[in-house]
Scaffold this motif. Structure first.
Motif, PDB file in Angstrom:
ATOM      1  N   LEU A  14      26.859 -92.345  -1.310  1.00  0.00           N
ATOM      2  CA  LEU A  14      26.967 -91.334  -2.359  1.00  0.00           C
ATOM      3  C   LEU A  14      25.637 -90.622  -2.567  1.00  0.00           C
ATOM      4  CD1 LEU A  14      28.548 -89.864  -4.504  1.00  0.00           C
ATOM      5  CD2 LEU A  14      28.221 -91.838  -6.024  1.00  0.00           C
ATOM      6  N   ARG A  15      24.549 -91.371  -2.530  1.00  0.00           N
ATOM      7  CA  ARG A  15      23.209 -90.777  -2.669  1.00  0.00           C
ATOM      8  C   ARG A  15      22.987 -89.722  -1.574  1.00  0.00           C
ATOM      9  NH1 ARG A  15      20.406 -95.176  -2.771  1.00  0.00           N
ATOM     10  NH2 ARG A  15      20.059 -95.229  -5.010  1.00  0.00           N
ATOM     11  N   LEU A  18      25.043 -86.551  -2.195  1.00  0.00           N
ATOM     12  CA  LEU A  18      24.493 -85.721  -3.274  1.00  0.00           C
ATOM     13  C   LEU A  18      23.296 -84.899  -2.811  1.00  0.00           C
ATOM     14  CD1 LEU A  18      24.864 -88.087  -6.332  1.00  0.00           C
ATOM     15  CD2 LEU A  18      25.927 -85.847  -6.032  1.00  0.00           C
ATOM     16  N   LEU A  26      31.512 -83.128 -12.055  1.00  0.00           N
ATOM     17  CA  LEU A  26      31.727 -84.576 -11.972  1.00  0.00           C
ATOM     18  C   LEU A  26      33.090 -84.917 -11.386  1.00  0.00           C
ATOM     19  CD1 LEU A  26      30.694 -87.520 -13.261  1.00  0.00           C
ATOM     20  CD2 LEU A  26      32.618 -87.029 -14.737  1.00  0.00           C
ATOM     21  N   LEU A  29      33.346 -84.189  -7.719  1.00  0.00           N
ATOM     22  CA  LEU A  29      32.561 -85.190  -6.992  1.00  0.00           C
ATOM     23  C   LEU A  29      33.331 -86.493  -6.808  1.00  0.00           C
ATOM     24  CD1 LEU A  29      29.898 -86.322  -5.778  1.00  0.00           C
ATOM     25  CD2 LEU A  29      29.236 -86.898  -8.140  1.00  0.00           C
ATOM     26  N   VAL A  30      33.903 -87.029  -7.860  1.00  0.00           N
ATOM     27  CA  VAL A  30      34.413 -88.406  -7.802  1.00  0.00           C
ATOM     28  C   VAL A  30      35.899 -88.546  -7.493  1.00  0.00           C
ATOM     29  CG1 VAL A  30      32.614 -89.276  -9.342  1.00  0.00           C
ATOM     30  CG2 VAL A  30      34.836 -88.594 -10.302  1.00  0.00           C
ATOM     31  N   ASN A  42      34.562 -94.599  -7.241  1.00  0.00           N
ATOM     32  CA  ASN A  42      33.525 -93.573  -7.081  1.00  0.00           C
ATOM     33  C   ASN A  42      32.733 -93.395  -8.370  1.00  0.00           C
ATOM     34  OD1 ASN A  42      34.378 -93.170  -4.443  1.00  0.00           O
ATOM     35  ND2 ASN A  42      35.620 -91.378  -4.940  1.00  0.00           N
ATOM     36  N   HIS A  45      30.353 -96.328  -8.606  1.00  0.00           N
ATOM     37  CA  HIS A  45      29.198 -96.179  -7.726  1.00  0.00           C
ATOM     38  C   HIS A  45      28.232 -95.119  -8.267  1.00  0.00           C
ATOM     39  CE1 HIS A  45      32.128 -97.828  -4.580  1.00  0.00           C
ATOM     40  NE2 HIS A  45      31.364 -98.815  -4.998  1.00  0.00           N
ATOM     41  N   LEU A  46      28.772 -94.041  -8.806  1.00  0.00           N
ATOM     42  CA  LEU A  46      27.927 -93.003  -9.397  1.00  0.00           C
ATOM     43  C   LEU A  46      27.104 -93.558 -10.554  1.00  0.00           C
ATOM     44  CD1 LEU A  46      27.077 -90.010  -9.619  1.00  0.00           C
ATOM     45  CD2 LEU A  46      29.056 -89.692 -11.139  1.00  0.00           C
ATOM     46  N   SER A  47      27.669 -94.482 -11.304  1.00  0.00           N
ATOM     47  CA  SER A  47      26.954 -95.024 -12.462  1.00  0.00           C
ATOM     48  C   SER A  47      25.623 -95.675 -12.070  1.00  0.00           C
ATOM     49  CB  SER A  47      27.830 -96.029 -13.217  1.00  0.00           C
ATOM     50  OG  SER A  47      27.963 -97.248 -12.509  1.00  0.00           O
ATOM     51  N   CYS A  55      20.318 -89.400 -10.191  1.00  0.00           N
ATOM     52  CA  CYS A  55      21.065 -88.203 -10.595  1.00  0.00           C
ATOM     53  C   CYS A  55      21.291 -88.254 -12.101  1.00  0.00           C
ATOM     54  CB  CYS A  55      22.368 -88.074  -9.820  1.00  0.00           C
ATOM     55  SG  CYS A  55      23.571 -89.344 -10.153  1.00  0.00           S
ATOM     56  N   VAL A  67      27.017 -83.015 -12.392  1.00  0.00           N
ATOM     57  CA  VAL A  67      26.117 -84.029 -11.841  1.00  0.00           C
ATOM     58  C   VAL A  67      25.088 -83.308 -10.998  1.00  0.00           C
ATOM     59  CG1 VAL A  67      25.931 -86.044 -10.311  1.00  0.00           C
ATOM     60  CG2 VAL A  67      27.955 -85.762 -11.777  1.00  0.00           C
TER      61      VAL A  67
END
Length: 121
Positions: A14-15, A18, A26, A29-30, A42, A45-47, A55, A67
């Protein structure tokens, strides 16, 4: 692969994704429009990227959650000048379906992951 190693791999993927965008909605993205469960994963993982400062999430003037990438700052460098807050929001199947319609999401930004029966343990 154990749960912790799998989580680290997903967060790193994910990094890297981005890095290809300056800012993104958001939900775009997810959301995986074919898999509610992966959409939830997702967000999970973003958290971790939000938590470590890689981010950030903000609400745009039009009300959409956005995001964007950011550079993590060491707490000792910033002292109390970094304003870190938690974001908690409801994400249920109805929200997932509505976001797919509102944002016309027809494919996932984060590639769909093939799962096996053992993945759900």
């Amino acid at each position: 692969m154990n749960f912790e190693a799998d989580r680290c791999v997903r967060v790193d993927e994910l990094r890297r994704l981005l890095e290809s965008v300056q800012e993104i909605n958001l939900f775009i993205l997810v959301i995986d429009p074919s898999d509610f469960g992966q959409s939830v994963e997702n967000i999970y993982h973003l958290s971790f990227l939000v938590q470590d400062g890689t981010c950030s999430v903000r609400v745009a003037d039009n009300g959409e959650p956005m995001v964007s990438r950011s550079e993590p700052s060491a707490r000792e460098e910033c002292g109390d000048s970094v304003n870190r807050k938690q974001l908690i929001f409801e994400f249920d199947m109805a929200t997932w379906r509505r976001a797919i319609d509102v944002f016309a999401i027809d494919h996932p930004f984060i590639p769909h992951r093939m799962t096996t029966r053992s993945d759900s343990r």
